[in-house]
Enzyme design. Structure first.
Site, PDB file in Angstrom:
ATOM      1  N   ALA A  31     -66.119 -17.466  21.089  1.00 10.77           N
ATOM      2  CA  ALA A  31     -65.099 -17.850  20.109  1.00 10.77           C
ATOM      3  C   ALA A  31     -65.703 -18.345  18.798  1.00 10.77           C
ATOM      4  CB  ALA A  31     -64.177 -18.910  20.696  1.00 10.77           C
ATOM      5  N   ARG A  60     -57.750  -6.927  19.997  1.00 10.74           N
ATOM      6  CA  ARG A  60     -57.180  -8.152  20.563  1.00 10.74           C
ATOM      7  C   ARG A  60     -56.380  -8.911  19.508  1.00 10.74           C
ATOM      8  NH1 ARG A  60     -61.188 -11.344  24.147  1.00 10.74           N
ATOM      9  NH2 ARG A  60     -59.210 -12.330  24.679  1.00 10.74           N
ATOM     10  N   ASN A 101     -73.976 -13.158  21.626  1.00 10.18           N
ATOM     11  CA  ASN A 101     -72.571 -13.181  22.005  1.00 10.18           C
ATOM     12  C   ASN A 101     -72.116 -14.609  21.738  1.00 10.18           C
ATOM     13  OD1 ASN A 101     -70.050 -13.213  23.139  1.00 10.18           O
ATOM     14  ND2 ASN A 101     -70.632 -12.045  24.950  1.00 10.18           N
ATOM     15  N   HIS A 139     -70.001  -8.398  22.012  1.00 10.57           N
ATOM     16  CA  HIS A 139     -68.792  -8.910  22.669  1.00 10.57           C
ATOM     17  C   HIS A 139     -68.486  -8.030  23.875  1.00 10.57           C
ATOM     18  CE1 HIS A 139     -68.012 -11.550  19.323  1.00 10.57           C
ATOM     19  NE2 HIS A 139     -68.295 -10.524  18.526  1.00 10.57           N
ATOM     20  N   ARG A 187     -63.718 -16.218  34.748  1.00 19.12           N
ATOM     21  CA  ARG A 187     -62.854 -16.481  33.589  1.00 19.12           C
ATOM     22  C   ARG A 187     -62.184 -15.186  33.140  1.00 19.12           C
ATOM     23  NH1 ARG A 187     -64.500 -16.553  27.545  1.00 19.12           N
ATOM     24  NH2 ARG A 187     -62.556 -17.219  26.611  1.00 19.12           N
ATOM     25  N   TYR A 217     -62.695  -9.945  30.755  1.00 14.42           N
ATOM     26  CA  TYR A 217     -64.147 -10.026  30.678  1.00 14.42           C
ATOM     27  C   TYR A 217     -64.875  -9.444  31.888  1.00 14.42           C
ATOM     28  CZ  TYR A 217     -62.865 -13.132  26.891  1.00 14.42           C
ATOM     29  OH  TYR A 217     -62.307 -13.654  25.747  1.00 14.42           O
ATOM     30  N   GLU A 277     -74.666  -8.450  16.992  1.00 19.92           N
ATOM     31  CA  GLU A 277     -73.476  -9.160  17.468  1.00 19.92           C
ATOM     32  C   GLU A 277     -72.926  -8.410  18.673  1.00 19.92           C
ATOM     33  OE1 GLU A 277     -68.966 -10.297  15.969  1.00 19.92           O
ATOM     34  OE2 GLU A 277     -70.383  -9.437  14.536  1.00 19.92           O
ATOM     35  N   PRO A 298     -70.052 -20.255  23.917  1.00 18.49           N
ATOM     36  CA  PRO A 298     -69.151 -21.008  24.782  1.00 18.49           C
ATOM     37  C   PRO A 298     -68.385 -20.150  25.776  1.00 18.49           C
ATOM     38  CG  PRO A 298     -68.271 -20.892  22.551  1.00 18.49           C
ATOM     39  CD  PRO A 298     -69.669 -20.340  22.507  1.00 18.49           C
ATOM     40  N   ASN A 299     -68.255 -20.711  26.954  1.00 16.80           N
ATOM     41  CA  ASN A 299     -67.467 -20.179  28.067  1.00 16.80           C
ATOM     42  C   ASN A 299     -68.099 -18.976  28.758  1.00 16.80           C
ATOM     43  OD1 ASN A 299     -65.330 -22.105  27.738  1.00 16.80           O
ATOM     44  ND2 ASN A 299     -64.740 -20.949  25.918  1.00 16.80           N
ATOM     45  N   ARG A 319     -59.080 -12.895  16.489  1.00 15.01           N
ATOM     46  CA  ARG A 319     -60.351 -12.424  17.048  1.00 15.01           C
ATOM     47  C   ARG A 319     -60.943 -11.269  16.233  1.00 15.01           C
ATOM     48  NH1 ARG A 319     -61.132 -15.033  21.918  1.00 15.01           N
ATOM     49  NH2 ARG A 319     -59.215 -15.547  23.020  1.00 15.01           N
ATOM     50  N   SER A 374     -65.441  -7.718  25.264  1.00 14.35           N
ATOM     51  CA  SER A 374     -64.168  -7.045  25.010  1.00 14.35           C
ATOM     52  C   SER A 374     -64.178  -6.441  23.605  1.00 14.35           C
ATOM     53  CB  SER A 374     -63.000  -8.033  25.145  1.00 14.35           C
ATOM     54  OG  SER A 374     -63.054  -9.007  24.124  1.00 14.35           O
ATOM     55  N   HIS A 421     -65.485 -16.255  15.477  1.00 14.36           N
ATOM     56  CA  HIS A 421     -64.307 -16.242  14.614  1.00 14.36           C
ATOM     57  C   HIS A 421     -64.132 -17.525  13.809  1.00 14.36           C
ATOM     58  CE1 HIS A 421     -63.725 -13.074  17.497  1.00 14.36           C
ATOM     59  NE2 HIS A 421     -63.618 -13.968  18.464  1.00 14.36           N
TER      60      HIS A 421
END
Length: 147
Positions: free
Chosen positions: A77, A107, A74, A100, A18, A23, A98, A10-11, A111, A102, A80
């Site tokens: 969210a 963070r 990736n 990411h 964003r 990011y 996995e 998502p996103n 997260r 960031s 988590h």
């Protein structure tokens, strides 16, 4: 020929606009182009997919069995929160890296929990869009060591 699935949650379709301070300004299309160029030079077949819907991501993971040698995930969210993604990965015999953009460990506290890492072969985070290229190299290395 090795086949990798790069699966984005998502996103991630909003990359480039964003929260660029977190990011970056690289778009998902830019990342896909860079990955495709690397894959071509390495002789790897890549499939890209992005969805904001958990069930579609689960279907992609299920469909990867017998089709792809490795998944670069990736999960955004969902990393988590999604026991369902954890279970899907555990149910197929396809190694998962996995990923990411960031550094999730630097963070917010929420997260720093990952349901994906418990079933992934490794995690790459904090390198921005370069993490995708690093993941491809890591996948090649991992699969080469297994053969």
């Amino acid at each position: 020929m090795l086949s990798f699935l790069i699966l984005n949650g998502p996103n991630l379709n909003l990359l480039g606009t964003r929260q660029p301070e977190v990011y970056g300004t690289t778009t998902l299309a830019d990342i896909e182009n860079a990955c495709a160029n690397l894959a071509e030079s390495e002789g790897i077949e890549l499939t890209f997919s992005q969805s904001n819907h958990e069930g579609i991501l689960i279907d992609e993971i299920h469909d990867s069995k017998g089709k792809h040698d490795l998944i670069i995930l990736n999960a955004g969210a969902y990393t988590h929160t999604s026991i369902a993604l954890h279970d899907a990965i555990a149910s197929v015999e396809v190694p998962v890296i996995e990923l990411h953009l960031s550094n999730i460990h630097a963070r917010e506290d929420f997260r720093q929990t990952s349901y994906i890492s418990k079933v992934a072969i490794g995690q790459i985070c904090g390198f921005g869009s370069d993490g995708y290229l690093l993941s491809i190299h890591a996948g090649i290395s991992y699969l080469g060591a297994k053969s």
